[in-house]
Design a protein around this motif. Structure first.
Motif: not given
Lengths: 419, 92
Positions: A200-218
């Motif tokens: 479940f993307v925002n639950l048990n693989v959440r540590p990886y999932y949240t990393e996608g948002s960093k691309t807005l800064a990049y």
């Protein structure tokens, strides 16, 4: 050799192998990906990024995946636009925006989902899923379809019809919950506990999932000729988007891709569901909100799990947080559409309304180079937004009638009625 | 019988994902934690509580309702309740 060392607890620092896990077994704190920054610095360059794909995957060296079999619908690397008319309307010298309403499923969630689903397949997950207020559900449905993997999606039954239609067209199993987002999320948490081979993307693989948002800064930094803005403003639900963007800028500084500077982070939440913003404004702990009525469904999370991270990012960077009312949110949707030609959903309206308030109240300085993140598409919330518009008048198809009509003074916007 | 489900994150301590406890009278969540501590050892209490209060990153639900919205650790339980002890993770 990998650029990922481990998962590390954001609270107590305990480390775990980088597998499907989201919670520290010692203190229950959230886990985050722990990267080998020396390795990354040795393998990354501006030139390498600039020659990469026109999507978030141009930043793959900074994302927590090992594979190159990305589940990529073409998300991200959206144009950083100078918002000339909006900057004038709110009273800033230099305002930019990134419009994520143009992503494949029309919200920023494609960034996090693309990373999470790619990682889930890397782990051999048998199915994917999420609890969602709508945008994430659509994104997970679309990425599951592209990946050819089953998806289970839990949504509150009250979300906008436009969002439910979009979710269902991709063919996932949709489970509508008689309750709010927090109820759907609690149930999803129990579901993944029972099915550890589901991701479940925002639950048990959440540590990886949240990393996608960093691309807005990049993306912002790359398009600002490899530099950071002075100030950014993002919407807040769980708080993870704002803290990830803030982290993204700091990471680029750490590996020397942009010059060091202080980037101020500010956030916005709807007045009726604003546990993080209220905590910032009152300098208190985050108090969960149980009952909330707001048109901003996609930010309506009463118990934000990364609220303390967002609050810390705001406070340490000397930003602030706004709490626009539903009426101000709807006004801001009109403002963005009529100044920049961008039709955003109430979450985007919250961010623009928050920007306006923070400038008015002096929390954003006139001469700060500011970036506002528009995270979702207005077409998903037409039923809410239509209530603020006057229906067009019907005329006979004659030139006389046309000329008569356009010479009349028209009121284009109804008085806003919030149910 | 009160049915209690444990998050995977507690597995090292409880070694099982679920248990039941027979209640003869209403008790509070705090008293339930005391009973569970008798069964699984002091480690369980250390994992759940900090200075006598529920740790920030843990949610306890009674029939789906977060005890933080009720009377926290002093919320009372009935013999038919279902309890879930889960990490506080939510949102996108």
């Amino acid at each position: 050799m990998s650029h990922i060392i481990s998962l590390k607890c954001t609270h107590c620092g305990a480390e775990y192998p980088a597998t499907i896990q989201n919670t520290c077994y010692e203190c229950f704190g959230l886990l985050a990906v722990n990267y080998d920054w020396d390795y990354i610095q040795d393998h990354i360059s501006k030139e390498k990024i600039e020659s990469g794909p026109n999507s978030i995957w141009r930043y793959a060296d900074l994302l927590p995946v090992e594979t190159t079999n990305y589940i990529d619908l073409g998300t991200g690397y959206n144009r950083l636009q100078r918002a000339k008319h909006l900057e004038k309307a709110v009273g800033l010298d230099e305002l930019y925006l990134i419009d994520d309403s143009v992503n494949p499923t029309y919200s920023f969630k494609d960034r996090v989902t693309s990373v999470a689903v790619t990682k889930a397949l890397e782990f051999g997950a048998k199915a994917i899923g999420c609890a969602s207020t709508g945008n994430l559900a659509a994104s997970v449905g679309a990425h599951a379809a592209r990946a050819g993997i089953p998806a289970y999606i839990l949504i509150p039954s009250t979300i906008e019809l436009g969002k439910i239609t979009q979710i269902m067209i991709y063919g996932p199993r949709v489970i509508a919950i008689d309750g709010n987002y927090d109820d759907a999320n609690r149930l999803a948490n129990e579901v993944v506990d029972l099915h550890p081979d589901w991701a479940f993307v925002n639950l048990n693989v959440r540590p990886y999932y949240t990393e996608g948002s960093k691309t807005l800064a990049y993306e912002t930094a790359e398009q600002l000729n490899w530099s950071a803005p002075d100030h950014f403003i993002a919407p807040m639900a769980s708080g993870s988007l704002l803290s990830a963007i803030h982290r993204g800028y700091k990471e680029l500084m750490k590996i020397g891709l942009i010059p060091e500077k202080k980037v101020r982070a500010s956030g916005a939440q709807p007045f009726n569901c604003s546990p993080i913003s209220t905590a910032v404004q009152t300098q208190s702990e985050i108090i969960p909100v149980r009952n909330y009525q707001t048109i901003v469904h996609s930010l309506a999370i009463g118990n934000p799990s990364e609220g303390h991270h967002a609050k810390e990012a705001i406070q340490t960077s000397h930003g602030y947080a706004a709490t626009p009312t539903d009426e101000e949110v709807l006004d801001a949707i009109h403002l963005l559409a009529r100044t920049e030609g961008i039709f955003t959903e109430p979450a985007g309206g919250t961010t623009v309304a928050g920007l306006k308030k923070l400038v008015e109240e002096g929390y954003i300085e006139k001469d700060e180079k500011t970036v506002v993140y528009i995270t979702g598409n207005g077409l998903k919330a037409q039923d809410t937004i239509m209530r603020t518009l006057k229906q067009p008048k019907v005329i006979k198809p004659t030139l006389t009638n046309f000329e008569e009509l356009i010479n009349q003074t028209t009121i284009e916007k109804k008085e806003i009625i919030i149910a | 019988m009160v049915r209690i489900r444990f998050s995977q994150a507690l597995n090292r301590t409880t070694k099982e994902r679920e248990t039941t406890i027979k209640l003869t009278n209403e008790i509070t969540v705090r008293e339930l934690i005391n009973k569970l501590t008798e069964k699984y050892g002091k480690e369980l209490e250390r994992r759940l509580l900090e200075e006598g209060e529920l740790k920030r990153f843990i949610n306890i639900y009674i029939d789906g309702e977060d005890i933080r919205y009720n009377n926290k650790l002093e919320t009372t339980l009935k013999d038919t309740d279902e309890i879930s002890i889960l990490p506080a993770i939510s949102g996108g």
